[in-house]
Enzyme design. Structure first.
Site, PDB file in Angstrom:
ATOM      1  N   HIS A 165       0.840  -1.322   0.166  1.00  0.00           N
ATOM      2  CA  HIS A 165       0.046   0.169  -0.053  1.00  0.00           C
ATOM      3  C   HIS A 165       0.842   1.231  -0.089  1.00  0.00           C
ATOM      4  O   HIS A 165       0.776   2.382  -0.854  1.00  0.00           O
ATOM      5  CB  HIS A 165      -0.868   0.123   1.248  1.00  0.00           C
ATOM      6  N   GLU A 166       1.818   1.197   0.906  1.00  0.00           N
ATOM      7  CA  GLU A 166       2.422   2.426   1.009  1.00  0.00           C
ATOM      8  C   GLU A 166       3.561   2.744  -0.250  1.00  0.00           C
ATOM      9  O   GLU A 166       3.931   3.874  -0.723  1.00  0.00           O
ATOM     10  CB  GLU A 166       3.604   2.618   2.203  1.00  0.00           C
ATOM     11  N   HIS A 204       1.850   4.382  -3.018  1.00  0.00           N
ATOM     12  CA  HIS A 204       1.699   5.865  -2.857  1.00  0.00           C
ATOM     13  C   HIS A 204       3.024   6.540  -3.578  1.00  0.00           C
ATOM     14  O   HIS A 204       2.853   7.829  -3.925  1.00  0.00           O
ATOM     15  CB  HIS A 204       1.502   6.206  -1.375  1.00  0.00           C
ATOM     16  N   GLU A 230      -5.733   7.448  -1.898  1.00  0.00           N
ATOM     17  CA  GLU A 230      -6.062   6.152  -0.992  1.00  0.00           C
ATOM     18  C   GLU A 230      -6.806   5.198  -2.066  1.00  0.00           C
ATOM     19  O   GLU A 230      -6.615   3.889  -1.569  1.00  0.00           O
ATOM     20  CB  GLU A 230      -6.734   6.622   0.094  1.00  0.00           C
TER      21      GLU A 230
END
Length: 812
Positions: free
Chosen positions: A472-473, A476, A495
């Site tokens: 997830h990170e 980003h 997000e």
């Protein structure tokens, strides 16, 4: 000029007048003082007047009056006594700053009137009118407005960049200070080293006059007598300031080994309590920073270089970082503590093959495509960088977690980075540091340029939670950082994409067969569907809308200022609606187009828009334009706005899809196990001899989460069943997602033997335990309420401020 907010709305103002003047580069020079819990020093801002990328303005709709009707009052400057410095490069002792604190001094207790993750916590922007006009005043002076709060500003001065030795090599107008800065900020990308060097030298130049300034709750206002336009205003200024111990952008705490540390977790106010800045995302800037701390501390920062400490004679170390890719000031992150770097015991040949440590800017540039962003040394134009599957990375943690990081985090990072590269291509950033942050960190992770914060909650159980959070990170880096939302109300652009891509990356990192990947995806769909339904039932309707400003999205006032709706609402940080509805929208689009078509488009989109800010319509228009009209299947930007982005509740297309869809195999397996546990729970204490024992299946972590969620729907469960449940799946040893559901079950059924699990969760998993406090209180059970209050008292001093506010409201 002090804005008065309606406390029922919790709105956050962005005050900077970015339509008139833009910060292009920041140079920070700071000392870390752990005893006083402050950062102190200077910041030099280099400006470009006139916003070349000025967006459409909207008419003023909301007015916030000042405290009085008087004109803005400014502080009278004192004589300037900054010495001339003749230093060519960034030194560990800046010439204009001849003091080094490194942990000495008394604790600053002033100004404790403060409030508080890259995560942009915004839900609605509308334009505002302020008491001072910040444009051309005619006979009045131009007013520079910077976003600022919880700072003690001591002095503001113009920097005499013309006094820098050798400046004539840069410009044909060595005596015109503003012209020097104009030419400096306009240097081409291939002269980035020279540009950084000039920035450093100019930042150390003497002052040539102090500037008038005033500071209020949300802004710092600066003017120079006689400078009537942004063009006339000094293009290089120095601000001497200190942070405050209770500043809302900076968290002073202790790590898991009991050692002092500090880190920036700026949301919801971002970095305005770390340094005066321009908060609106349109203010894309670069930065460099020199930070000094005691020699026992490690300084990590969002920077392109893997900084090494320079030892100073005062017993301190100096660390220097820089970035050359312009990004919003909200993405700047720093963490200082007694971190230990965790290294693999044996470095495999595969790692060496994929993780070359070259600087992407040192290799020969072979342009592989035209970029749409402003000039900077872009990895998408570097042929070597485009093929680099695994970028150089490091892992830092408190010493007591070194073993857990070595076992859990280190092996996962190369797999997750390689998986991300296989999906999206070129990594936007040249390196990555991962830091396990203190227990009071209020979320599972946060991504900044070159630096990811991970909660200690990701280290327990199997690798599932840590792997998905890393993915997830890492996602980003593309969506949220390299491509940012031009309007912070469109949080789903960051997000929603990261939530969708974490599943895709993680499936590839596990090397799952397509059928297995599809099954896991179906299971996570099921879990997210349940969470979205719960979120919609328990949150205000106006906070469920992904594009709340509709046709006014992206609009600001004439000066560039705006207001973030609900930006200061402490509960906003715990909402998941932008993650979940954004995820389901992207799943909907990928399903309608087919994965191959969708991800091929996504790589094209990344290449087109990296280094830029976007709105929802930019993504949707390019997506639909890339599809032949006969295959659009009635998809249109207007329909997607109506059904998905501009309405509260569950989108109608999603409702229809879930009603028509069949349960995946993994979810059906869970349903079968739920039925078994319901039968176990109904059996009498003394069973008949011939009664057969239930044969229970081994379950994946996500299956355990779903199992426990189903069991939470049971009206009663007896202690004997709960004990067997815990022993069967070793629930107290599972990851934090599983343990959270287990704690909910313990609280609901007052299973006192497992209260120790609840206490441990509230102390060690603060990022996820907030609503357990509410469940303990709602039960109206005296023992549970005492447990909640005792745990809160033990962690209150160290707890994240927004979390503490929410919990205190539940308990008292």
């Amino acid at each position: 000029m002090d804005i008065k907010l309606d406390p029922s709305r919790d709105d956050l103002p962005l005050m900077a007048n970015t339509s008139h003047i833009l910060v292009k580069h920041y140079v920070l020079d700071l000392d870390v003082n752990f005893e006083s819990q402050i950062l102190e020093g200077t910041i030099v801002l280099f400006f470009e007047s006139g916003n070349k990328f000025k967006k459409q303005s909207s008419s003023t709709e909301e007015t916030y009056p000042s405290e009085s009707n008087e004109a803005c009052k400014f502080r009278t400057p004192e004589p300037c006594h900054i010495p001339v410095t003749n230093t060519r490069t960034v030194s560990s002792k800046m010439g204009y700053n001849d003091f080094v604190i490194c942990g000495k001094g008394e604790k600053d207790t002033s100004g404790k009137d403060g409030n508080h993750d890259n995560q942009e916590q915004a839900s609605g922007i509308s334009s505002s009118k302020y008491c001072c006009d910040t444009g051309n005043h005619g006979s009045e002076d131009f007013l520079l407005v910077l976003d600022c709060c919880d700072l003690s500003v001591l002095k503001v001065e113009e920097v005499d960049v013309a006094a820098v030795p050798g400046i004539e090599k840069l410009t044909r107008s060595p005596k015109l200070r503003n012209q020097i800065v104009r030419e400096l900020v306009a240097l081409p990308a291939d002269r980035w080293r020279e540009q950084l060097d000039y920035y450093a030298r100019c930042s150390q130049a003497p002052c040539c006059g102090e500037l008038l300034f005033d500071i209020d709750t949300w802004s710092l206002q600066i003017r120079k007598t006689g400078a009537q336009t942004a063009t006339d205003f000094p293009h290089a200024i120095r601000i001497r300031y200190t942070t405050k111990p209770q500043g809302r952008s900076v968290t002073w705490t202790s790590d898991q080994s009991g050692r002092p540390c500090v880190y920036t977790m700026g949301s919801p106010i971002n970095n305005r309590a770390l340094f005066p800045c321009q908060e609106p995302p349109v203010a894309m800037s670069t930065w460099q920073a020199t930070v000094r701390a005691a020699a026992s501390f490690v300084v990590l920062m969002s920077g392109e270089n893997s900084a090494k400490p320079t030892q100073l004679r005062e017993g301190c170390s100096s660390w220097h970082y820089y970035v050359t890719m312009p990004m919003p000031a909200s993405t700047f992150t720093i963490a200082v503590g007694s971190w230990t770097e965790t290294k693999p015991e044996i470095c495999s040949s595969n790692d060496l093959a994929t993780e070359s440590s070259f600087s992407p800017f040192e290799a020969d540039f072979r342009y592989v495509g035209v970029c749409g962003h402003v000039g900077y040394p872009c990895r998408f134009q570097n042929a070597s960088a485009t093929t680099q599957e695994v970028i150089p990375h490091r892992v830092f943690a408190p010493v007591c977690l070194k073993g857990a990081c070595q076992e859990t985090v280190l092996p996962l990072i190369p797999r997750c980075l390689s998986a991300a590269h296989s999906v999206l291509g070129t990594h936007p950033f040249s390196r990555l540091d991962v830091l396990i942050v203190p227990a009071n960190f209020p979320s599972l992770g946060m991504a900044s340029p070159h630096l990811v914060f991970l909660s200690q909650s990701t280290l327990t159980g199997m690798s599932q939670l840590c792997g998905t959070r890393l993915c997830h990170e890492i996602a980003h880096a593309w969506f949220g950082l390299a491509i940012g939302a031009r309007d912070w109300t469109e949080e789903w652009l960051s997000e929603g994409f990261a939530t969708h891509l974490e599943d895709v990356f993680w499936a590839k990192a596990q090397k799952l067969a397509p059928e297995e990947a599809q099954e896991q995806q179906g299971l996570r769909d099921c879990l997210r569907w349940r969470r979205l339904q719960d979120e919609v039932r328990n949150s205000p309707e106006d906070m469920q809308v992904l594009r709340p400003n509709k046709e006014k999205t992206g609009h600001v006032s004439d000066s560039g200022s705006s207001v973030i709706k609900h930006g200061l609402n402490p509960e906003k940080v715990f909402m998941q609606v932008h993650y979940l509805k954004g995820y389901f929208l992207l799943r909907f689009l990928a399903t309608r187009l087919g994965d191959d078509t969708y991800f091929s488009f996504l790589r094209k989109f990344v290449h087109t828009f990296h280094g830029q800010l976007i709105l929802s319509e930019d993504f949707l228009q390019m997506l639909l334009e890339s599809i032949p009209e006969e295959r659009r299947l009635e998809l249109s930007v207007e329909n997607i706005f109506r059904d998905w982005l501009e309405s509260s509740g569950i989108p109608q297309p999603l409702q229809r899809e879930r009603l028509a869809g069949a349960e995946c195999g993994l979810a059906r397996q869970v349903s079968a196990e739920v039925a078994k546990w319901v039968r176990v729970n109904r059996r009498p204490r003394k069973r008949k001899r011939k009664e057969t024992e239930e044969v229970l299946e081994k379950l994946l972590p996500d299956q355990l989460v779903l199992l426990l969620e189903h069991l939470l729907e049971q009206k009663t469960m007896n202690p004997r069943t709960l004990q067997r449940l815990e022993r069967t799946y070793h629930l107290s040893e599972q990851d934090a997602e599983v343990r959270h559901r287990w704690c909910e079950l313990v609280v609901k059924h007052k299973y006192t033997k497992a209260y120790r699990n609840v206490e441990r969760f509230l102390q060690e998993d603060q990022a996820m335990g907030i609503y357990l406090y509410g469940e303990l209180m709602v039960s109206e059970d005296a023992r549970q309420q005492h447990l909640a209050r005792r745990c809160f008292e033990l962690s209150r001093e160290q707890m994240d401020r927004s979390s503490a506010e929410v919990v205190a409201e539940m308990l008292f």
